[in-house]
Design a protein around this motif. Structure first.
Motif: not given
Length: 456
Positions: A136-143, A147-148, A352-358
């Motif tokens: 997922l490719l986000l653009e927030v305020g141009g930044a 996200v995966t 930004v990732m998830g999956h590892t719980h860490a």
């Protein structure tokens, strides 16, 4: 639009296997984001479709029944309704498929989830679903923020989207990690009350070794579930094409095969006596284990320490004596390498990732990496330099308190760390502020923060 990113909630169905720990906190967090329009990204494993005794197949009727049980659970429903209130306040939501809720790729399951938001259809439609074939490719305020979920880089939990998303789903098989949950971890929890098995996710190989160490006779269930077939599948799964075309790893980096169940078990340094003693417990045709209790004790201690070491490696430090400072946010080298690869490949300033719980936070080389952590409990371990006697006491407590009854927790204690990532556009200039935060004391406390310039 301000963006809130959460992952690995593991919302459950109200049954005995549930592990979601934020039933009171998550609705409050979501309601705090209704003051201004917010994009909520639920980045994989929002639900846990494995927390039941159903056969592990994608059967439409059974999957719909599982989905309805999940969304109507007393522990889950308030969070979904709070998400609906975010949408009603002008926000939107994206739910990314993870390896524990790959059923969200099915349109009929998506309809069940939208129906649980407690909003009119035109509002509920602001929740969209994404599979993991692309980040997922986000653009927030141009930044730019990528996200995966992260299972694409985990051989044991990688999803075969080619088969899952086909019309017939012929040839689709659940990831080996899911098979381990169904065929091993769920029976251990049900028959032997080993609740702590769930807290060792997503490192199921480590959970197997811990179970062998704490109660080896319980692992007879493993011998009845096609262990050889499962190990073969774990090895064969290395050839499954990963999502969004991972390039070959550098030869100096750890091999994916190192995370496989077969290799992991083989790496435990058991001598011949210890192997024989352990097998005498697992194999009813072998000699009685009590012929050599010392060897069995040594084997169990080695297995437990090796299994917990894999869990500790994810969380870097899940031990200590200084209040709540049990967890390190600094990622391991392989995590940083993958975040750097993705950032360069897709030209994004933050990953930004998830999956590892860490939960993780790192800034360097002009890029930010964050992992959103989990909303299940985390298990505190003995200190890294603990003696064998201290480990023995710890394992004895797990034996006597496998369900982790809070009143009996002395050494094997659970901790909660409800974390998320917030990306907010700057008010007076292009760019955004990205922060890793922890929900605590009715508010978000910043763990790490970075300013992201608008992309060129």
């Amino acid at each position: 639009m301000r963006t809130l990113i959460l992952s690995d909630l593991h919302l459950g169905n109200g049954g005995p296997y549930d592990i979601f720990a934020g039933a009171a906190e998550l609705p409050t967090l979501l309601d705090s984001f209704t003051r201004t329009p917010t994009h909520v990204v639920l980045n994989g494993d929002s639900f846990d479709f494995l927390l039941n005794d159903d056969p592990l197949t994608v059967d439409s009727e059974r999957t719909l029944a599982q989905a309805r049980a999940l969304v109507t659970s007393a522990q889950t429903a308030p969070s979904l309704q709070a998400l609906g209130r975010v949408l009603a306040a002008g926000g939107r939501a994206t739910m990314v498929v993870g390896n524990h809720d790959l059923e969200l790729a099915l349109p009929e399951v998506q309809a069940v989830v939208r129906g649980a938001l407690g909003q009119p259809a035109n509002v509920a439609s602001r929740l969209v679903f994404r599979d993991g074939t692309e980040p997922l490719l986000l653009e927030v305020g141009g930044a730019r923020v990528l996200v995966t979920h992260g299972e694409h880089n985990d051989v044991a939990n990688r999803i075969d989207y080619g088969s899952l998303l086909s019309t017939s789903r012929v040839g689709f098989q659940y990831p080996p990690g899911s098979v381990l949950v169904k065929n091993l971890l769920n029976p251990l929890k049900h028959q032997h009350r080993m609740r702590y098995m769930d807290l060792l996710k997503p490192d199921f190989q480590g959970a197997v070794m811990v179970a062998l160490g704490v109660k080896p006779d319980a692992l007879k269930v493993l011998l009845t579930t096609g262990t050889v077939t499962l190990i073969r599948r774990l090895l064969e799964n290395q050839d499954l094409p990963p999502a969004f075309a991972i390039e070959p790893r550098d030869a100096n980096m750890p091999s994916e095969a190192d995370s496989q169940l077969a290799r992991t078990l083989a790496e435990v340094d058991l001598d011949d006596e210890e192997v024989e003693a352990l097998m005498s417990v697992l194999d009813p045709q072998a000699l009685n284990a009590f012929d050599n209790p010392d060897a069995l004790g040594r084997a169990r201690l080695k297995l437990c320490k090796a299994g917990f070491a894999l869990y500790a490696r994810l969380h870097r430090k899940v031990a200590g004596t200084t209040g709540t400072e049990y967890f390190s946010l600094e990622p391991a080298k392989d995590e940083l390498a993958e975040s750097e690869r993705l950032g360069k490949k897709f030209s994004h300033q933050a990953v930004v990732m998830g999956h590892t719980h860490a939960a993780r936070w790192h800034q360097g080389n002009g890029r930010v990496y964050a992992n959103t952590g989990t909303w299940i409990s985390l298990l505190r371990l003995p200190a890294p330099d603990a003696s064998d006697a201290e480990w023995g006491d710890y394992l004895q407590e797990l034996q006597s308190n496998p369900s982790l009854d809070p009143s009996k927790q002395r050494l094997a204690r659970v901790e909660h760390r409800f974390t998320c990532v917030e990306v907010a556009p700057k008010a007076s200039a292009p760019g955004a502020t990205l922060r890793l935060a922890q929900w605590k004391d009715q508010g978000l406390q910043t763990l790490g923060s970075a300013e992201l310039p608008a992309g060129s």
